[in-house]
Design a protein around this motif. Structure first.
Motif, mmCIF file in Angstrom:
data_model
loop_
_atom_site.group_PDB
_atom_site.id
_atom_site.type_symbol
_atom_site.label_atom_id
_atom_site.label_comp_id
_atom_site.label_asym_id
_atom_site.label_seq_id
_atom_site.Cartn_x
_atom_site.Cartn_y
_atom_site.Cartn_z
ATOM 1 N N ASN A 114 0.834 -1.213 0.000
ATOM 2 C CA ASN A 114 0.000 0.000 0.000
ATOM 3 C C ASN A 114 0.860 1.251 0.000
ATOM 4 O O ASN A 114 2.039 1.205 0.390
ATOM 5 C CB ASN A 114 -0.893 0.020 1.247
ATOM 6 N N GLY A 115 0.249 2.341 -0.383
ATOM 7 C CA GLY A 115 0.975 3.609 -0.410
ATOM 8 C C GLY A 115 1.583 3.949 0.935
ATOM 9 O O GLY A 115 2.718 4.449 1.009
ATOM 10 N N THR A 119 5.373 5.242 1.742
ATOM 11 C CA THR A 119 5.765 6.539 2.326
ATOM 12 C C THR A 119 6.467 6.313 3.669
ATOM 13 O O THR A 119 7.452 6.991 3.974
ATOM 14 C CB THR A 119 4.547 7.467 2.511
ATOM 15 N N HIS A 196 -2.452 18.197 -3.658
ATOM 16 C CA HIS A 196 -3.748 17.599 -3.991
ATOM 17 C C HIS A 196 -4.554 17.316 -2.733
ATOM 18 O O HIS A 196 -5.237 16.288 -2.640
ATOM 19 C CB HIS A 196 -3.578 16.356 -4.858
ATOM 20 N N VAL A 229 2.497 8.475 -4.795
ATOM 21 C CA VAL A 229 1.499 7.411 -4.662
ATOM 22 C C VAL A 229 0.253 7.736 -5.480
ATOM 23 O O VAL A 229 -0.276 6.894 -6.200
ATOM 24 C CB VAL A 229 1.134 7.196 -3.172
ATOM 25 N N ARG A 230 -0.214 8.988 -5.388
ATOM 26 C CA ARG A 230 -1.465 9.331 -6.063
ATOM 27 C C ARG A 230 -1.256 9.711 -7.528
ATOM 28 O O ARG A 230 -2.003 9.291 -8.401
ATOM 29 C CB ARG A 230 -2.140 10.495 -5.334
ATOM 30 N N SER A 254 2.355 3.709 -5.590
ATOM 31 C CA SER A 254 1.410 2.608 -5.382
ATOM 32 C C SER A 254 0.278 2.785 -6.392
ATOM 33 O O SER A 254 0.535 2.855 -7.580
ATOM 34 C CB SER A 254 0.891 2.565 -3.942
#
Ligand code: PMP
Length: 408
Positions: A114-115, A119, A196, A229-230, A254
């Motif tokens: 997962n992200g 991180t 974001h 990630v995003r 991710s």
């Protein structure tokens, strides 16, 4: 929504609150379904049989569309041979080789699920390499749901956040001040690929900010960490800061990496290789070979096709189309950030009631939008999907104009 309501009621009995986290439809206006039963291409169907063109793409993972034939074949082929076992398969090395070849800042890659895994590992590696503690984090930025970064404070101790210092995104003076505050304890500067934050206009990083972040990290011998990630693979195949010519030391990936299969990655440069080897990070499923095969197929397809420029072209069509509709109705609408990750926020809409009317009306016309979070385009969207979406947004904006008449 008969089946959705029934499932929500059953869920409440056995799952606290019925659903946790960001996929809890309670955070959305009434009318949004919680449960889905089918997804293909850009279409999702809820458990009551309502079909929507999806502009959330699973909050990002679906970059080639749901059920991409090539990715699914790669996944299935690997899964049939082996997936999670006592160690990795050859595909782990192939995927790391592909990322190192594709991402200019990367000399190595490591994988997780997962992200937040990615991180968190970036922060740990930065601290291990520098033997320092302070991490600079932009106010309002989301980096995951571990105690050091989750946006809610329930169950979190001040010690979990003891070594974070905040700065304002795109504000060189505040970043410089945060560096000064960290002094000789600065381990890393963590930046989102672009600003974001939910419920907020998006901001691309200015070249001044990106260069200052790089220079300050160098000056302090600290790590520059980009959380991709995003945004990863939607802005530039080599990383979202690649067009700025600024190379991070560490990057977290991710979401889109495996086109919906559970995989995350940390990539880094040689300066951080020893630390990356030193830290102990692992997970029962982190060697999962099938998701790695899916990621290999996803990145190969993204490189081979014009996926990113296609998403940008369609994003532009959507943005200009919706803006023309809003302007025509005299509605103040703000669309910011990269067109591939659209966000639509209304002027004077602090409680998002206009956004709610807009998106629930669009939902009734078969288009799934989000009232206050950035959305995601995929390579599977077509001009026809955008045309259908624009019919729904016109209805949505007309409903807004009716319920919130523009001020004279
Ligand atoms: N960083 C960013 C920028 C994200 O958008 C997210 C997920 N929304 C994360 C980290 C955490 O990823 P995950 O939910 O997969 O742990």
């Amino acid at each position: 929504m008969i089946r959705d309501d029934a499932l929500k009621a059953r869920a409440k009995m056995v799952i606290p609150g019925g659903m946790w986290g960001h996929m809890n439809a309670q955070a959305l206006p009434a009318g949004y379904p919680q449960f889905f039963e089918h997804a293909d291409g850009v279409h999702i169907k809820d458990v009551d049989g309502n079909a929507y063109i999806d502009f959330i793409c699973g909050f990002g993972p679906m970059i080639l569309g749901y059920n991409d034939a090539e990715v699914e074949a790669a996944f299935e082929d690997q899964r049939a041979r082996l997936d999670a076992t006592n160690g990795p398969a050859e595909v782990m090395v192939e995927l790391a080789e592909l990322l190192v070849e594709t991402i200019p800042a990367a000399d190595w890659a490591m994988f997780s699920k997962n992200g937040t895994d990615a991180t968190t590992a970036c922060v740990t590696i930065a601290r291990a390499q520098t033997k320092r503690r302070k991490i600079l984090v932009a106010k309002g930025a989301y980096h995951g749901a571990a105690p050091w970064c989750t946006p809610r404070f329930d169950g979190i101790t001040t010690e979990d956040r003891a070594h974070l210092i905040s700065y304002t995104y795109n504000d060189v003076a505040s970043l410089t001040a945060a560096c000064a505050q960290a002094g000789d304890d600065l381990a890393g500067i963590l930046v989102s690929a672009f600003r974001h934050d939910a419920r907020h206009d998006q901001e691309m990083p200015t070249p001044e900010f990106a260069n200052a972040a790089r220079a300050l990290a160098d000056q302090h011998s600290a790590a520059l960490i980009v959380d991709d990630v995003r945004a990863g693979f939607r802005i530039d195949i080599g990383g979202s800061w690649e067009p700025l010519g600024v190379l991070p030391d560490l990057s977290a990936w991710s979401k889109a990496l495996g086109n919906g299969h559970a995989i995350a990655a940390v990539t880094g440069n040689d300066r951080f290789r020893d630390a990356a080897q030193m830290v102990f990070v692992t997970g029962s499923f982190w060697c999962g070979a099938a998701s790695m095969a899916a990621a290999l197929a996803t990145v190969q397809k993204l490189k081979r096709t014009n996926a990113i420029s296609h998403m940008a072209k369609l994003g532009n069509l959507l943005r200009t189309g919706v803006q023309a509709q809003a302007d025509g109705l005299g509605i103040g609408l703000r669309q910011t950030g990269p067109v591939q990750l659209p966000i639509m926020l209304f002027e004077d809409d602090t409680d998002f009631s206009m956004g709610n009317v807009f998106t629930t009306t669009a939902l009734r016309h078969g288009v799934y939008l989000h009232p206050w979070h950035n959305m995601f385009l995929s390579a599977a969207h077509t001009e026809d999907h955008i045309a259908t979406a624009l019919v729904a947004t016109q209805h949505g904006l007309e409903a807004v104009a009716q319920q919130f008449p523009p001020k004279p």
